[in-house]
Write a protein that holds these residues in place. Structure first.
Motif, PDB file in Angstrom:
ATOM      1  N   MET A 246       6.121  87.728   3.612  1.00 55.14           N
ATOM      2  CA  MET A 246       7.207  87.194   4.433  1.00 55.14           C
ATOM      3  C   MET A 246       8.418  86.810   3.595  1.00 55.14           C
ATOM      4  SD  MET A 246       6.211  87.507   7.489  1.00 55.14           S
ATOM      5  CE  MET A 246       7.505  86.586   8.314  1.00 55.14           C
ATOM      6  N   VAL A 249      11.010  89.752   3.415  1.00 50.79           N
ATOM      7  CA  VAL A 249      11.433  90.376   4.673  1.00 50.79           C
ATOM      8  C   VAL A 249      12.820  90.997   4.540  1.00 50.79           C
ATOM      9  CG1 VAL A 249      12.181  89.824   7.021  1.00 50.79           C
ATOM     10  CG2 VAL A 249       9.959  89.069   6.229  1.00 50.79           C
ATOM     11  N   VAL A 299      16.762  82.813   3.025  1.00 56.73           N
ATOM     12  CA  VAL A 299      15.966  83.250   4.178  1.00 56.73           C
ATOM     13  C   VAL A 299      14.520  83.505   3.764  1.00 56.73           C
ATOM     14  CG1 VAL A 299      15.653  85.089   5.878  1.00 56.73           C
ATOM     15  CG2 VAL A 299      17.939  84.201   5.407  1.00 56.73           C
ATOM     16  N   LEU A 303      11.200  81.566   5.228  1.00 56.84           N
ATOM     17  CA  LEU A 303      10.104  82.305   5.866  1.00 56.84           C
ATOM     18  C   LEU A 303       8.767  82.036   5.176  1.00 56.84           C
ATOM     19  CD1 LEU A 303      11.817  85.743   6.573  1.00 56.84           C
ATOM     20  CD2 LEU A 303      11.119  84.030   8.244  1.00 56.84           C
ATOM     21  N   GLY A 306       7.788  78.528   6.232  1.00 58.88           N
ATOM     22  CA  GLY A 306       7.464  78.536   7.655  1.00 58.88           C
ATOM     23  C   GLY A 306       6.143  79.220   7.957  1.00 58.88           C
ATOM     24  N   SER A 307       5.896  80.376   7.345  1.00 57.77           N
ATOM     25  CA  SER A 307       4.637  81.077   7.574  1.00 57.77           C
ATOM     26  C   SER A 307       3.462  80.315   6.974  1.00 57.77           C
ATOM     27  CB  SER A 307       4.711  82.490   6.990  1.00 57.77           C
ATOM     28  OG  SER A 307       5.065  82.457   5.619  1.00 57.77           O
TER      29      SER A 307
END
Length: 320
Positions: A246, A249, A299, A303, A306-307
């Motif tokens: 992630m 990404v 970003v 991510l 967050g993941s």
């Protein structure tokens, strides 16, 4: 009774303090381990952390002849220009779609291949297959792009010659926007799928064999054994690798995209990596390209965290 308890407590405290070595003692005890660790630590410090000061260029109007300290500070001006750029949504869409296709098609491929290899019982046959599927990882992306051209070009390409022979037509794979993303995904799977099986095969080697024996006694077939024993046993490895994925990404890789990019497929092929090269190297917009790269990095960090948080919420073991 109280004196005995106090004496016992002091004895435990004394043992605990004795068993806890000092930092210097731990360093002396494990000196060879730390010595082996030193090259890796130095690599990350010199090539990863020290260059991070360069992100400050994103907040400057950097001029090489003025240098870093004398260049004008402009704050978030480059970010504003980037987000207002009409090409921003095209770049974001192309990058996100390629990453999504990689997650859907490439990420499960090493897992499936590792599961298939794990079922092979003839050792020499298994090792031969592993050797063959590892080789593409060591081939340069320039060679891969050249092979793609040889196979798919309309001027004598092997695939197009076969298409022309059997169906009487040729397909311009290299210039068609519709074929660009499938080409990238197929290239990625062919080149990296075999190498990606190494981690999963190592995880599969740690699965308790007694679980399979018990499942066989209960009448479970190979599919049920895979679904109820094998996959749950390597679930933590899959989750950790997915979390790490992630973070990339918005990072599709420069070489692979750039070598297949041309004016006819640019609308679907241009991504952040190639855009940074175009504006930063060919046009000399160092501060602007640094701002684009910093946006990607931020970003990616968001991510990853967050993941990892989602994995923890669902009861999985995350990165920390």
């Amino acid at each position: 009774m109280k004196q005995a308890a106090a004496s016992h407590h002091r004895e435990i405290s004394h043992k605990t303090s004795v068993r806890r070595p000092s930092v210097l003692g731990r360093l002396r005890k494990d000196k060879w381990m730390y010595l082996l660790l030193t090259p890796g630590v130095l690599y990350f410090i010199i090539f990863k952390y020290v260059p991070m000061w360069g992100v400050l260029l994103a907040f400057q109007n950097y001029q090489p002849f003025l240098g870093f300290w004398k260049s004008e500070w402009v704050g978030f001006e480059h970010f504003r220009v980037f987000f207002e750029n009409p090409e921003f949504f095209m770049l974001f869409r192309n990058t996100l779609l390629l990453s999504l296709y990689n997650l859907l098609f490439f990420f499960p491929a090493p897992i499936i291949l590792a599961l298939l290899l794990n079922e092979v019982r003839i050792s020499i046959f298994k090792r031969s297959i592993q050797t063959l599927i590892y080789i593409p990882h060591f081939i340069s992306m320039v060679i891969v792009a050249s092979l793609t051209y040889v196979f798919l070009t309309t001027e004598g390409g092997v695939i197009n010659e076969l298409l022309n022979k059997y169906i009487g037509t040729k397909i311009d794979f290299l210039s068609s926007p519709d074929w660009f993303r499938p080409m990238i995904i197929i290239q990625t799977i062919w080149k990296e799928c075999g190498w990606g099986t190494i981690i999963f095969l190592a995880a599969l080697a740690g699965v308790d064999v007694e679980q399979y024996e018990a499942a066989i006694m209960d009448g479970a077939n190979r599919w049920k054994q895979t679904w109820h024993i094998t996959l749950p046993s390597i679930r933590s490895t899959i989750v950790i690798l997915l979390i790490l994925r992630m973070g990339h990404v918005l990072d599709n890789g420069f070489e692979q995209i750039y070598l297949l990019l041309n004016p006819l497929n640019r609308e679907v092929a241009e991504v952040f990596d190639t855009y940074v090269y175009m504006v930063g190297i060919t046009q000399g917009a160092f501060s602007y390209s640094t701002a684009v790269g910093l946006f990607k990095a931020v970003v990616g960090v968001i991510l990853v965290f967050g993941s990892n948080w989602l994995a923890k919420r669902f009861g999985q073991s995350g990165l920390y």
